[in-house]
Design a protein around this motif. Structure first.
Motif, PDB file in Angstrom:
ATOM      1  N   TYR A   3       0.849  -1.189   0.000  1.00 35.36           N
ATOM      2  CA  TYR A   3       0.000   0.000   0.000  1.00 35.36           C
ATOM      3  C   TYR A   3       0.886   1.241   0.000  1.00 35.36           C
ATOM      4  O   TYR A   3       1.930   1.285   0.653  1.00 35.36           O
ATOM      5  CB  TYR A   3      -0.924  -0.007   1.215  1.00 35.36           C
ATOM      6  CG  TYR A   3      -1.902  -1.156   1.175  1.00 35.36           C
ATOM      7  CD1 TYR A   3      -3.089  -1.053   0.463  1.00 35.36           C
ATOM      8  CD2 TYR A   3      -1.610  -2.356   1.815  1.00 35.36           C
ATOM      9  CE1 TYR A   3      -3.981  -2.111   0.407  1.00 35.36           C
ATOM     10  CE2 TYR A   3      -2.495  -3.424   1.764  1.00 35.36           C
ATOM     11  CZ  TYR A   3      -3.672  -3.297   1.052  1.00 35.36           C
ATOM     12  OH  TYR A   3      -4.550  -4.355   0.980  1.00 35.36           O
ATOM     13  N   VAL A 101      -0.373   7.395  -6.312  1.00 35.89           N
ATOM     14  CA  VAL A 101      -0.820   6.340  -5.396  1.00 35.89           C
ATOM     15  C   VAL A 101      -1.617   5.304  -6.178  1.00 35.89           C
ATOM     16  O   VAL A 101      -2.572   5.643  -6.887  1.00 35.89           O
ATOM     17  CB  VAL A 101      -1.686   6.926  -4.258  1.00 35.89           C
ATOM     18  CG1 VAL A 101      -2.256   5.820  -3.392  1.00 35.89           C
ATOM     19  CG2 VAL A 101      -0.862   7.905  -3.426  1.00 35.89           C
ATOM     20  N   ALA A 104      -4.272   2.083  -1.542  1.00 39.31           N
ATOM     21  CA  ALA A 104      -4.233   2.774  -0.250  1.00 39.31           C
ATOM     22  C   ALA A 104      -5.169   2.102   0.732  1.00 39.31           C
ATOM     23  O   ALA A 104      -6.188   1.506   0.344  1.00 39.31           O
ATOM     24  CB  ALA A 104      -4.628   4.240  -0.416  1.00 39.31           C
TER      25      ALA A 104
END
Length: 346
Positions: A3, A101, A104
């Motif tokens: 993550y 990202v 997450a």
């Protein structure tokens, strides 16, 4: 799975007088809440200058979690997004996507199951990912934590501190945000994956009371909204103050077990309305702090994160099934936290 970030997902609150009405309209959109109820709640916010403490409290908690992650050697940036006011989760997820990202974790600021406390946060994830599009990161929402030993210990110590301000005997009263009875029942039985909010509130209250050695206590509700003809969980905390006075109870310690921070529904419904009613009756009144500012809350969040990052075993004090851990907004079980059917308009 690895993550890249942690998304801190919360309810949101107005930052000034001009924000209050748009914020309340966001909160109640599609729920049939009468305008006069919004007028009433707007006055509560304006009493505090139109500013809810919730965003500041979230930012304080995020800083504490950042420090705790750093102390554990975990490099995980934290992003902050809200359901009902800025920073809106859609904007935050777009920022995360722009930053690269790809996956997450999501910490939602509710310890419990149920539609408003859990499933709506899944809906937030779905809505935000749809707004961002195909490049949106995968989002895994962390589990319920109402029975985590750090959550229970923080509340137990807060009750002890509140009780120490009173002289003599008191009645321990746990309180949480009320919901429609139909919404609570719609969660389904635990055997079928249901996570009924009222059962979890009752269990968290039992765990804190057991930690305190308190054999007798009450569980009540607060902050109801919606059409008056729709039954909500009762009794209301202010009505319960009246009932305890009628029984000759000299003092009350209120523990807001359903909340993680001292936001407006705590400082108005409890610190203002319930306290004033107790004072009218000549009763002692003390309110236990919520765990947001307790160092154990940051430790709890990091434990939930490490359950996913490092396969750290989950810690829990109840026999209730774990719930709330969802990927990309998909409910963790078919019946879990589903919304109640709304009555047809006549």
């Amino acid at each position: 799975m690895s993550y890249d970030a942690l998304l801190w997902l919360s309810f949101g609150g107005p930052e000034g007088p001009e924000d209050v009405r748009p914020f309340l309209e966001n909160v109640t959109r599609g729920r049939g809440v009468p305008p006069e109820r919004l007028d009433e709640v707007e006055k509560h916010y304006q009493h505090f200058g139109g500013v809810s403490p919730i965003n500041r409290l979230n930012l304080d908690a995020i800083e504490a979690v950042r420090a705790e992650l750093a102390a554990r050697g975990v490099d995980l940036p934290i992003y902050f997004g809200n359901r009902n006011w800025h920073p809106m989760v859609e904007d935050t997820l777009a920022e995360m996507t722009e930053a690269g990202v790809r996956s997450a974790l999501v910490f939602s600021t509710s310890a419990y199951g149920g539609y408003s406390a859990c499933r709506q946060y899944d809906d937030d994830v779905l809505r935000a990912r749809a707004a961002v599009g195909a490049d949106a990161p995968d989002l895994l929402k962390l589990r319920h934590f109402f029975d985590h030993p750090l959550f229970v210990a923080a509340f137990a110590d807060a009750v002890r501190a509140a009780a120490a301000t009173l002289d003599g005997e008191y009645r321990l009263v746990f309180t949480a945000h009320s919901v429609p009875e139909s919404a609570d029942a719609a969660a389904g039985p635990p055997a079928e994956g249901g996570h009924r909010y009222s059962r979890q509130i009752a269990e968290a209250s039992r765990l804190v009371a057991a930690e305190l050695g308190a054999g007798d206590y009450d569980v009540v509700w607060q902050s109801r909204s919606g059409p008056p003809q729709i039954p909500w969980l009762e009794p209301d905390v202010v009505d319960h103050v009246d009932a305890l006075h009628a029984k000759g109870v000299p003092a009350i310690v209120v523990c807001p077990i359903g909340f993680v921070s001292d936001h407006l529904e705590v400082v108005w419904d409890l610190d203002t309305e319930a306290r004033e009613r107790a004072e009218e009756h000549g009763m002692g009144f003390a309110r236990a702090a919520t765990p947001n500012a307790d160092p154990r809350f940051a430790q709890l969040v990091v434990e939930l994160v490490r359950e996913q990052l490092d396969a750290v075993p989950s810690r829990k004090l109840s026999e209730f099934p774990e719930g709330g851990c969802t990927l990309n907004g998909a409910p963790c079980a078919p019946l879990c936290c589903k919304p109640a059917k709304r009555p047809a308009r006549r």
